[in-house]
Design an enzyme around this catalytic site. Sequence first.
Site, PDB file in Angstrom:
ATOM      1  N   HIS A 197    -119.444 -58.078 -43.826  1.00 42.87           N
ATOM      2  CA  HIS A 197    -118.807 -59.086 -44.673  1.00 42.87           C
ATOM      3  C   HIS A 197    -118.358 -60.256 -43.804  1.00 42.87           C
ATOM      4  O   HIS A 197    -117.264 -60.278 -43.273  1.00 42.87           O
ATOM      5  CB  HIS A 197    -117.615 -58.460 -45.405  1.00 42.87           C
ATOM      6  CG  HIS A 197    -117.051 -59.314 -46.489  1.00 42.87           C
ATOM      7  ND1 HIS A 197    -116.350 -58.802 -47.556  1.00 42.87           N
ATOM      8  CD2 HIS A 197    -117.080 -60.662 -46.697  1.00 42.87           C
ATOM      9  CE1 HIS A 197    -115.963 -59.774 -48.357  1.00 42.87           C
ATOM     10  NE2 HIS A 197    -116.391 -60.921 -47.846  1.00 42.87           N
ATOM     11  N   GLU A 255    -121.362 -61.763 -52.539  1.00 44.65           N
ATOM     12  CA  GLU A 255    -119.969 -61.625 -52.966  1.00 44.65           C
ATOM     13  C   GLU A 255    -119.735 -62.578 -54.137  1.00 44.65           C
ATOM     14  O   GLU A 255    -119.639 -63.788 -53.948  1.00 44.65           O
ATOM     15  CB  GLU A 255    -118.999 -61.925 -51.831  1.00 44.65           C
ATOM     16  CG  GLU A 255    -117.558 -61.624 -52.247  1.00 44.65           C
ATOM     17  CD  GLU A 255    -116.524 -61.956 -51.183  1.00 44.65           C
ATOM     18  OE1 GLU A 255    -115.392 -61.472 -51.307  1.00 44.65           O
ATOM     19  OE2 GLU A 255    -116.839 -62.707 -50.240  1.00 44.65           O
ATOM     20  N   HIS A 279    -112.744 -58.034 -55.861  1.00 43.55           N
ATOM     21  CA  HIS A 279    -112.280 -59.079 -56.780  1.00 43.55           C
ATOM     22  C   HIS A 279    -112.265 -58.479 -58.187  1.00 43.55           C
ATOM     23  O   HIS A 279    -112.821 -59.046 -59.130  1.00 43.55           O
ATOM     24  CB  HIS A 279    -113.161 -60.324 -56.683  1.00 43.55           C
ATOM     25  CG  HIS A 279    -113.015 -61.036 -55.369  1.00 43.55           C
ATOM     26  ND1 HIS A 279    -111.973 -61.896 -55.110  1.00 43.55           N
ATOM     27  CD2 HIS A 279    -113.756 -60.991 -54.236  1.00 43.55           C
ATOM     28  CE1 HIS A 279    -112.089 -62.354 -53.871  1.00 43.55           C
ATOM     29  NE2 HIS A 279    -113.154 -61.812 -53.315  1.00 43.55           N
ATOM     30  N   ASN A 296    -106.927 -56.929 -50.883  1.00 46.93           N
ATOM     31  CA  ASN A 296    -107.105 -58.318 -51.315  1.00 46.93           C
ATOM     32  C   ASN A 296    -108.087 -58.402 -52.480  1.00 46.93           C
ATOM     33  O   ASN A 296    -109.173 -57.836 -52.435  1.00 46.93           O
ATOM     34  CB  ASN A 296    -107.581 -59.185 -50.147  1.00 46.93           C
ATOM     35  CG  ASN A 296    -106.587 -59.179 -49.004  1.00 46.93           C
ATOM     36  OD1 ASN A 296    -106.800 -58.576 -47.964  1.00 46.93           O
ATOM     37  ND2 ASN A 296    -105.455 -59.833 -49.207  1.00 46.93           N
ATOM     38  N   ASP A 315    -114.720 -61.003 -42.568  1.00 47.16           N
ATOM     39  CA  ASP A 315    -114.643 -61.924 -43.706  1.00 47.16           C
ATOM     40  C   ASP A 315    -114.357 -63.338 -43.216  1.00 47.16           C
ATOM     41  O   ASP A 315    -113.613 -64.099 -43.830  1.00 47.16           O
ATOM     42  CB  ASP A 315    -113.567 -61.471 -44.702  1.00 47.16           C
ATOM     43  CG  ASP A 315    -113.654 -62.181 -46.058  1.00 47.16           C
ATOM     44  OD1 ASP A 315    -114.669 -62.841 -46.313  1.00 47.16           O
ATOM     45  OD2 ASP A 315    -112.683 -62.093 -46.831  1.00 47.16           O
ATOM     46  N   GLY A 357    -110.425 -66.200 -46.787  1.00 46.08           N
ATOM     47  CA  GLY A 357    -111.170 -65.618 -45.681  1.00 46.08           C
ATOM     48  C   GLY A 357    -110.329 -65.622 -44.423  1.00 46.08           C
ATOM     49  O   GLY A 357    -109.124 -65.858 -44.446  1.00 46.08           O
TER      50      GLY A 357
END
Length: 394
Positions: free
Chosen positions: A67, A138, A204, A228, A283, A318
């Site tokens: 990621h 993503e 998400h 997150n 990320d 990020g």
Amino acid sequence: MDTHSSIIIYNVTVYSENQTLKNGYIKLTNKKITEIGEIHQYVRQPKDHVIELSPSYKVIPGAIDVHIHGVNNADAMDGTAEALKTMARTLPKEGTTSFLATTMTQSNEAVEKALRNAGTYIEEQTDADAEVVGIHLEGPFISPKRAGAQPPTHIQDPNVTLFQEWQKAAGGHIKLVTLAPEQPNGLALTSYLKETNVVASIGHSDSTYDQVGEAIEAGASHITHLYNGMRGLHHREPGVLGAAYLRDELFVELITDGIHCRPEMVKLAYDQITSERMILITDSLRAKWLKNGTYDLGGQPVHVNDTTATLADGTLAGSILKMSDAIKNTMSFTNCSLEDIVKMTAENPAKQLNLFDTKGSIKIGKDADIVVLNENLDVEMTFCRGTLSFKKED
């Protein structure tokens, strides 16, 4: 160096797949690991290029970052070969030898451009840099309630037909998809991903604990950046977080910069999930390895100040975390061993991406993707498929 010669990293601690050798050596020939052993077992050959160090130096498999959006002013969404080349050349500095080029929620046209570019790059890339081993999609199939830094205007319901078009555009190289399975058609897409050997990751997402269970039944096997962009833990509704803690079917990503989640929460997650299921990710954005300033993320200005990247409203956007710092932080926050780190940075992602036959551990016959750490756990050297891709300056 003669292309037919071998590289020997000698008198080091080697963290191989099945044991740790305190006074060991490793031999790299023709992009592969060809010998591992104790130094008394090494028989020098005429063309061997020997790098002699000391047992305080540690050799571990290269990290696989599943990621990562960008680094060094390049981003996967730029949709250019140059951007991916910049990422691939920069990441060995932090011990990453493979990665998934990660897209984000944008217009269908922008996403498709990035996917086509990455698919072409993957098929044409050379051996000297970190390897793009696939694409992480993503969004945009996520929950508007848990958008985070993903632009809400481009969020849409999961769509199998659109995904099929995108996978074709990407040349079949999408390996992992972050989606919200509770959204309309979310379970249908999750099932399709499972059927086509793509990792379905819950992220998400506003899913309840039971909805995560349904997603696991449909084929979900991964959690995107724990804590997150997800429904948190409540004593009457465990949410996505509770499922990540309790469901052994799930590999779980974690950003260990101490900002996306406090060090204590990293330790709590590690103690519950353990190195058997955790995957360290960065990320990171294009701002990584750059100075403080304002940079772009999906058309949004991102303000970078020392350790943190935020949107104008303060939303975390990020990270600028280096994998080498993720390793140090995780060891500091959790008191885990370097063997545990190897699982979380190399073995687990390789297994999740079905790459463990060639990557993810130090074993004879596997790709020579290795990292040499000094006594302070700084990256001294990184080899990508047997080529020295980074060497720390004295």
